[in-house]
Design an enzyme around this catalytic site. Structure first.
Site, short mmCIF file in Angstrom:
data_model
loop_
_atom_site.label_atom_id
_atom_site.label_comp_id
_atom_site.label_asym_id
_atom_site.label_seq_id
_atom_site.Cartn_x
_atom_site.Cartn_y
_atom_site.Cartn_z
CG HIS A 158 -2.02 -1.03 1.13
ND1 HIS A 158 -3.31 -0.71 0.81
CD2 HIS A 158 -1.99 -2.38 1.26
CE1 HIS A 158 -4.04 -1.81 0.77
NE2 HIS A 158 -3.27 -2.84 1.05
CG ASP A 366 0.27 9.32 0.57
OD1 ASP A 366 0.15 8.14 0.92
OD2 ASP A 366 -0.39 10.25 1.07
#
Ligand code: GDG
Length: 458
Positions: A158, A366
C-alpha cells in the site's frame, strides 16, 4: 472458485449488525471474500502482555471467518513499532534520516511473520488463494513456502517502493527482496513503484526481467504489476451529496460565514507534508491580501502511532506551527486556520469535502492517497472544487485534472492555492469531469478484481 485468504496486520471485523465498517478497502475485501468464501486473518491490535498469545479468536459472518491473534508486548514493540513503523515505513517514504535500525527489531519482524504463518497454516486448504497486504507482512510467503505450501500467494504493497539507492541503506534489504520473490504476484500502487522494484533488482544483478511483468530472482519466477487502489466512487459521491444536509456540516457552513473553505485531511504523519502545507498557506495569505479575511483553512489530522517518538514530536510541531501562523495573521474577527487533532465522522468528512473550494493534498511521498480521490468524488458536479495535489502521491499518476505541485516548493504550492480559488467554473468542471470519469471506471472493486484476476491467471 477457490477460497480467498486475506492476511493483513489489522483486520476490519464487522460490527454486531454484520455491516462492513466504512472505508473502501474493507468494503472491497469483504466483497471479494464474500464472493469466494474465506478467511481474513491478522493482529487483533491487542497485547497478551508477556504471555504467549491464546489460540486464534474466530468469528464467522456468513461465509467469511475473521481470525485474530494477539501479540506479546515484545512482539508489538519489535515487529510493529520497531521494524514496520521505524524502518520500513520511513525507508519506503524516502526518509533515511528517520530509520532506526536495531538487530532486535529486525529479528522481531521476521519472528512475528513466522508466528503468523504458523497460526495460519492449520487453516489452509490446498487450493486456497492467499492475498497478503502491506509492509508488515513481507516475509509471510517465504515462511509458508518453507512449510511446504504451494498455494497461489499474492502481495500488495500500500505504500511506495523506493529506488535501490534508498532501499539498500537498510541492512536486511536482501532478505526483504528475497521475501517478495516468494510470492506469485507482487502488486504496487503505481508504475513508478514497480519500476523502482524491478529496476533495483536488475541493477544489482539479483534478478532478470523476463518481460511482461515476469521477474526471475532468487531461483524463482514471479510477476510484478501495478494496481492503483481506489475508493467506492459512486457510493461516496452519493454519500457526500446527502451529507450536505448533515446538521454538523450545516453548522460548519454557517460558521465560516461565506468564506472560501480549503480542506486538508491526513493522519498525523511526517510523510503527509503537513508542516510544508501550513507554510504554503501562510505564504499564500501574505502574498494575496485580497484573500485575507475571506478564506478558512480546515486541517483535520487524527493522531496516529503516538507511541513512536517521531509522531509524538510531530504532534507538538504541527500544533505549535498552526498556533504561530494563526497568531501572526489572524484578525480580531478572523481565524484563518482551524486545526483539528482528532478523527471526525465519515458523513461529516464527506460533507466538508463537498463544501471546500480547494482540497489540499500535498504529501512528500504517498503510496496512493485516498483523500485525493474522496475529495474529487465528493464534489458537486455543477460547482466542483479544485484539487491541489502533490506530484509525489501515487494518485498524481491518475488524477491529471488536479493542479499538481511539488510540496517542497512552498511558493509553488501557495501559487496553486491562489490559482485554485480563482479558477473559472468552466475550467473547474472540465478538470473535475476528467478525474471523476476515471474514478468511476477505476473504483476499488475494479482494483480488487484486477489484482485477483492476475493472481489466479493460469
Ligand atoms: C495507506 C497509504 C494508501 C482520515 N482522517 C479521517 C478519516 N480519514 C480517512 C480518509 C481516507 C483514509 O483515512 C486515509 O487514507 P490515505 O490513503 O490518505 O492514507 P494512509 O492512511 O496513509 O493509507 C496510502 C492507502 O494506504 C490505501 O492503499 O492510499 O498511500 O499510506 O479514507 O478519509 N476518516 C474519518 N475521519 C477522519 O478524521 N472518518
Amino acid at each position: 472458485m477457490s477460497r480467498l485468504i486475506v492476511v493483513s496486520n489489522r483486520v476490519t471485523v464487522p460490527d454486531k449488525s454484520g455491516a462492513a465498517p466504512a472505508g473502501g478497502l474493507a468494503v472491497a475485501l469483504k466483497a471479494a471474500l464474500g464472493e469466494r468464501g474465506g478467511i481474513w486473518m491478522g493482529w487483533s491490535g491487542k497485547s497478551s502482555g508477556d504471555r504467549e498469545p491464546e489460540a486464534l479468536s474466530l468469528q464467522t459472518h456468513g461465509n467469511i471467518t475473521y481470525a485474530l491473534t494477539d501479540l506479546t508486548d515484545t512482539d508489538v514493540e519489535e515487529y510493529y513499532h520497531g521494524f514496520a513503523n521505524r524502518v520500513l515505513w520511513p525507508i519506503c517514504h524516502y526518509r533515511l534520516d528517520l530509520a532506526e535500525y536495531g538487530r532486535k527489531e529486525m529479528a522481531g519482524y521476521f519472528r512475528v511473520n513466522r508466528f503468523f504463518a504458523q497460526r495460519l497454516a492449520p487453516m489452509l486448504k490446498e487450493d486456497d488463494v492467499i492475498w497478503v497486504h502491506d509492509y508488515h507482512m513481507i516475509p509471510l510467503a517465504a515462511e509458508l513456502r518453507q512449510m511446504g505450501f504451494k498455494n497461489r500467494i499474492g502481495f500488495f504493497l500500500h505504500i511506495p517502493w523506493p529506488p535501490a539507492d534508498v532501499l539498500f541503506t537498510m541492512p536486511v534489504h536482501e532478505e526483504i527482496m528475497r521475501g517478495l520473490s516468494r510470492y506469485d504476484l507482487v502488486g504496487f500502487q503505481t508504475d513508478h513503484d514497480l519500476a523502482n522494484f524491478e529496476g533495483g533488482l536488475v541493477r544489482e544483478g539479483i534478478a532478470e526481467s523476463l518481460g511482461d511483468g515476469r521477474i526471475s530472482s532468487f531461483g524463482r519466477t514471479f510477476r510484478g504489476g501495478f494496481y492503483p487502489i481506489s475508493i467506492e466512487t459512486a457510493a461516496f459521491a452519493d454519500y457526500a451529496r446527502r451529507a450536505a444536509n448533515n446538521a454538523l456540516v450545516r453548522r460548519a457552513r454557517q460558521s465560516i460565514e461565506g468564506r472560501d473553505l480549503i480542506i486538508g485531511v491526513d493522519r498525523l504523519d511526517y510523510s503527509k507534508g503537513i508542516t510544508q502545507r501550513i507554510d504554503a498557506f501562510e505564504r499564500f495569505i501574505r502574498a494575496n491580501p485580497a484573500h485575507q479575511h475571506r478564506v478558512t483553512y480546515l486541517q483535520i489530522t487524527p493522531k496516529s502511532r503516538s507511541e513512536v517518538p517521531e509522531y509524538e514530536q510531530m504532534q507538538r510541531t504541527v500544533a505549535e506551527q498552526a498556533g504561530r501562523v494563526n497568531g501572526a495573521i489572524s484578525a480580531v474577527d478572523w481565524v484563518p486556520i482551524r486545526y483539528i487533532n482528532r478523527s471526525i465522522s465519515r458523513p461529516v468528512l464527506a460533507g466538508l469535502y463537498r463544501m471546500a473550494k480547494v482540497g489540499l493534498v500535498t504529501p512528500l511521498r504517498d503510496g496512493m492517497n485516498l483523500v485525493a480521490k474522496e475529495y474529487v468524488a465528493a464534489q458537486d458536479p455543477e460547482n466542483p472544487g479544485v484539487l491541489v495535489l502533490s506530484r509525489f502521491a501515487g494518485a498524481a499518476r491518475e488524477l491529471t485534472g488536479a493542479l499538481l505541485v511539488n510540496p517542497y516548493d512552498i511558493e509553488g504550492t501557495a501559487h496553486a492555492i491562489a490559482r485554485g480559488l480563482n479558477m473559472p467554473l468552466e475550467e473547474r468542471q472540465a478538470r473535475w469531469k476528467r478525474m471523476m470519469d476515471h474514478l468511476l471506471e477505476h473504483d476499488v472493486m475494479r482494483w480488487c478484481d484486477d489484482f485477483l484476476k492476475d493472481l489466479t491467471a493460469p
